[in-house]
Structure formats: C-alpha cells, structure tokens
Design an enzyme around this catalytic site. Structure first.
Site, PDB file in Angstrom:
ATOM      1  N   CYS A 257     -11.757 -61.481  18.645  1.00  0.00           N
ATOM      2  CA  CYS A 257     -10.416 -62.225  18.778  1.00  0.00           C
ATOM      3  C   CYS A 257      -9.448 -61.291  17.807  1.00  0.00           C
ATOM      4  CB  CYS A 257     -10.494 -63.568  17.960  1.00  0.00           C
ATOM      5  SG  CYS A 257      -9.068 -64.231  18.051  1.00  0.00           S
ATOM      6  N   GLY A 258      -8.452 -60.776  18.644  1.00  0.00           N
ATOM      7  CA  GLY A 258      -7.512 -59.709  18.075  1.00  0.00           C
ATOM      8  C   GLY A 258      -6.424 -60.377  17.272  1.00  0.00           C
TER       9      GLY A 258
ATOM     10  N   HIS B 174     -11.045 -66.193  30.209  1.00  0.00           N
ATOM     11  CA  HIS B 174      -9.345 -66.003  29.986  1.00  0.00           C
ATOM     12  C   HIS B 174      -8.782 -65.627  31.070  1.00  0.00           C
ATOM     13  CE1 HIS B 174     -11.164 -65.853  25.641  1.00  0.00           C
ATOM     14  NE2 HIS B 174     -10.080 -65.944  25.038  1.00  0.00           N
TER      15      HIS B 174
ATOM     16  N   ASP C 249      -2.205 -69.055  24.760  1.00  0.00           N
ATOM     17  CA  ASP C 249      -2.210 -68.169  23.360  1.00  0.00           C
ATOM     18  C   ASP C 249      -0.786 -68.083  23.115  1.00  0.00           C
ATOM     19  OD1 ASP C 249      -2.342 -65.990  21.837  1.00  0.00           O
ATOM     20  OD2 ASP C 249      -4.086 -65.656  22.320  1.00  0.00           O
TER      21      ASP C 249
ATOM     22  N   CYS D 161      -2.124 -62.049  22.540  1.00  0.00           N
ATOM     23  CA  CYS D 161      -3.708 -61.997  22.722  1.00  0.00           C
ATOM     24  C   CYS D 161      -4.060 -60.511  22.725  1.00  0.00           C
ATOM     25  CB  CYS D 161      -4.169 -62.534  24.213  1.00  0.00           C
ATOM     26  SG  CYS D 161      -5.859 -62.796  24.251  1.00  0.00           S
TER      27      CYS D 161
ATOM     28  N   THR E  65      -7.413 -59.523  22.481  1.00  0.00           N
ATOM     29  CA  THR E  65      -8.267 -58.880  23.405  1.00  0.00           C
ATOM     30  C   THR E  65      -7.671 -58.833  24.848  1.00  0.00           C
ATOM     31  OG1 THR E  65      -9.004 -61.532  23.652  1.00  0.00           O
ATOM     32  CG2 THR E  65     -10.165 -59.901  22.004  1.00  0.00           C
TER      33      THR E  65
END
Ligand code: PYC
Length: 306
Positions: free
Chosen positions: A82-83, A202, A228, A232, A234
């Site tokens: 998770c970025g 996603h 999100d 985001c 990722t």
C-alpha cells in the site's frame, strides 16, 4: 496512530495486535486472515473505523536491518502493498521519533520496499517490482459498452483504462464507483485475472489532469467498494508500468499523478537489476492517536459489517 496521505487514511496498529509468529510476512498474512480476521474487522469497521480506513499492523521484521515490517488490511481483507499506507507509516514513525530522515527498509507481504524520509517530512517509497501482464483487454460493461484496459501489478492487481462516463470529480463519485464496480464484475465473470489467477481487485480509470503541471488524474476503486482518496501509490506504480511498457515513460522521468481530490503523488521510473521499481513521493499528516477498546459485552465488538 491515525494519519492521512493525500486524503486517504491509514491507521497504524502500534501494539496490541495478534501474535502472528515468525517467518515470511506472506505466511504471517495467511495466519492473520485465517486465525485473527476478527481483529481486522474490529479495527476497520464501524463503530471504531470506517470503510475508508486502511489498517497497518506492525510486526517484527524478518531482518534486523529493516526499519519496520507491516501487513496492510482494509474493509474487505488484506493488501499486498500500500503506497499511501507506507507513506503514512513512515510519517507516523517519524512523528513518534522512531525514524529519522534518511533511507529505511520496510518489509511487506509482497516484498521489501525502500522508503526515504525527506527532511521536509515528505516520503518517497521505492515500490516492489511492477509490471504490465496484459495489454488491451476488452470487457463488455452493461450500459457502458466496450471498455479496453491493461492489467498490471503495482503491489496489488489493477485493471487500468483511459476515460470515464463523466468528469473525474468528487461530485461524480457515486457514478464513478458504479462504473468501476461494473468493470470489476465483468472482469470477474470473464475470469480475467492477474498472474496465477489472482483476482483483480483494484480498478483505475484515468483522464486529463486539472493542473497543467500534472500528467493525469485518476479514480481508483478499492477492493471493499470504497474509492481511494489519494492518487493510490500502488495504482500510480501500475500506471507507470503500463506507460513504460508502451515506451511513453523512460528511466528517470517523472509522472505526476493527480487523484480525485486533486492531491498528487510524484512517480519516478527507476529500474534496478532490469526490474521496474517505481518511486512514489507524497506527504502524510497525523490526525490522531489513541487506544482502541474492546468490551466483550459490546454487541459490535467485532465491528458492523454485512
Ligand atoms: O496507495 O497503494 C495505495 C493504496 C491501495 C489501496 C488504497 N491505497
């Protein structure tokens, strides 16, 4: 500890989480899912949390040289990487005086990432290796016709397409959510997956940016049906993987990705040993700290969920 990264919340569980034992983080994630999923639900779901929150359980790292090891979870299950969550985690540990500016190694269930805490407080994350696995996949989406997109790994699996049935703006979140959910359902029925049959959970749709200094604006549907709030991390990595595969972005070039709130992640193309490792830069802000209490008499001790 609660924070938000470009609008998207992260809740770091500093202590009191389940004991997941030792060994690779991917195995500890399986133990989390199989034996302690009630902990995930009770931290994320109402009344303690909300569907938007991404949880980050700190666990003992495998390697002594790592600064941290983390398993991310949300309202529907578990994330690979998770970025925004990694940026939130680093900002949280810095706020607590546990990390100093500089380079840090962070273990996740899908690989080790490198984080750099800048003296400005911004955080850069060099993601796990990312790649595009399928190009120009067509899906027939009821009421929307043919949607064409790519499948890419950015630390989670993404279907990415250009264009949307309406403007990418906060006012249209309901319509964008309905559209991206319809795409995801068709991918599911069509058995279109990531590598080794992994579900694509996603969906990222893109359009023109609002600000000239950015390259694109996106809307990202997350696995549990929320969108999100950030661009985001990722998802930006998956986008970069597609752009590199198309020859539209090269080593060292920057991709400024606007999210649905107008916040930006700056992505950079880096390749290490022939693998694409996108670098994502953003900022997180601490929003709260506290103790979660679990009362065995509480009918909603494990959260409210369908
Ligand atoms: O920033 O990678 C990310 C992310 C995934 C889901 C929500 N945020």
């Amino acid at each position: 500890m609660d924070s938000h990264t470009a609008g998207e919340p992260t809740r770091v569980v500093m202590s009191g989480g389940p004991d997941l034992g030792e060994g690779p983080l991917a195995e500890r994630l399986l133990r989390f899912r199989e034996l302690h999923d009630n902990f995930r639900r009770s931290v994320i779901h109402e009344p303690r949390g909300s569907g938007v929150v991404v949880g980050a359980l700190l666990v003992p790292p495998v390697r002594a040289s790592s600064s941290a090891a983390v398993i991310f979870f949300n309202n529907s299950g578990y994330l690979g990487m998770c970025g925004h969550g990694t940026i939130g985690l680093v900002a949280t540990l810095a706020h607590l005086g546990q990390l100093r500016p500089g380079r840090h190694t962070i273990e996740t269930p899908v690989g080790t990432v490198e984080a750099f805490l800048h003296s400005s407080g911004e955080v850069s994350v060099r993601n796990v290796p990312c790649w595009r696995s399928r190009t120009s996949v067509s899906v027939e989406v009821p009421d929307h016709g043919t949607v064409v997109g790519d499948v890419a790994w950015g630390g989670n699996w993404f279907f990415l397409s250009e264009g949307a049935p309406c403007e990418l703006s906060l006012a249209n979140v309901d319509a964008l959510t309905e559209y991206t959910k319809a795409i995801r359902a068709e991918l599911h029925w069509g058995r279109i997956t990531g590598s080794a049959g992994a579900p694509i959970d996603h969906i990222e749709i893109s359009g023109p940016p609002r600000r000239a200094e950015n390259q694109s604006r996106n809307f990202v549907l997350c696995p549990g049906g929320e969108y999100d709030r950030s661009p985001c991390g990722t998802g930006t990595s998956a986008k970069i993987a597609c752009l590199v595969a198309d020859g539209k972005l090269r080593e060292g070039q920057v991709w400024r990705q606007e999210g649905i709130l107008g916040t930006v992640f700056e992505g950079k193309v880096e390749s290490i040993d022939g693998e694409l490792r996108p670098r994502i830069r953003g900022s997180a802000y601490i929003t709260g700290e506290g103790d979660l209490l679990f009362d065995a008499r509480d009918p909603f001790v494990e959260g409210i969920a369908p």
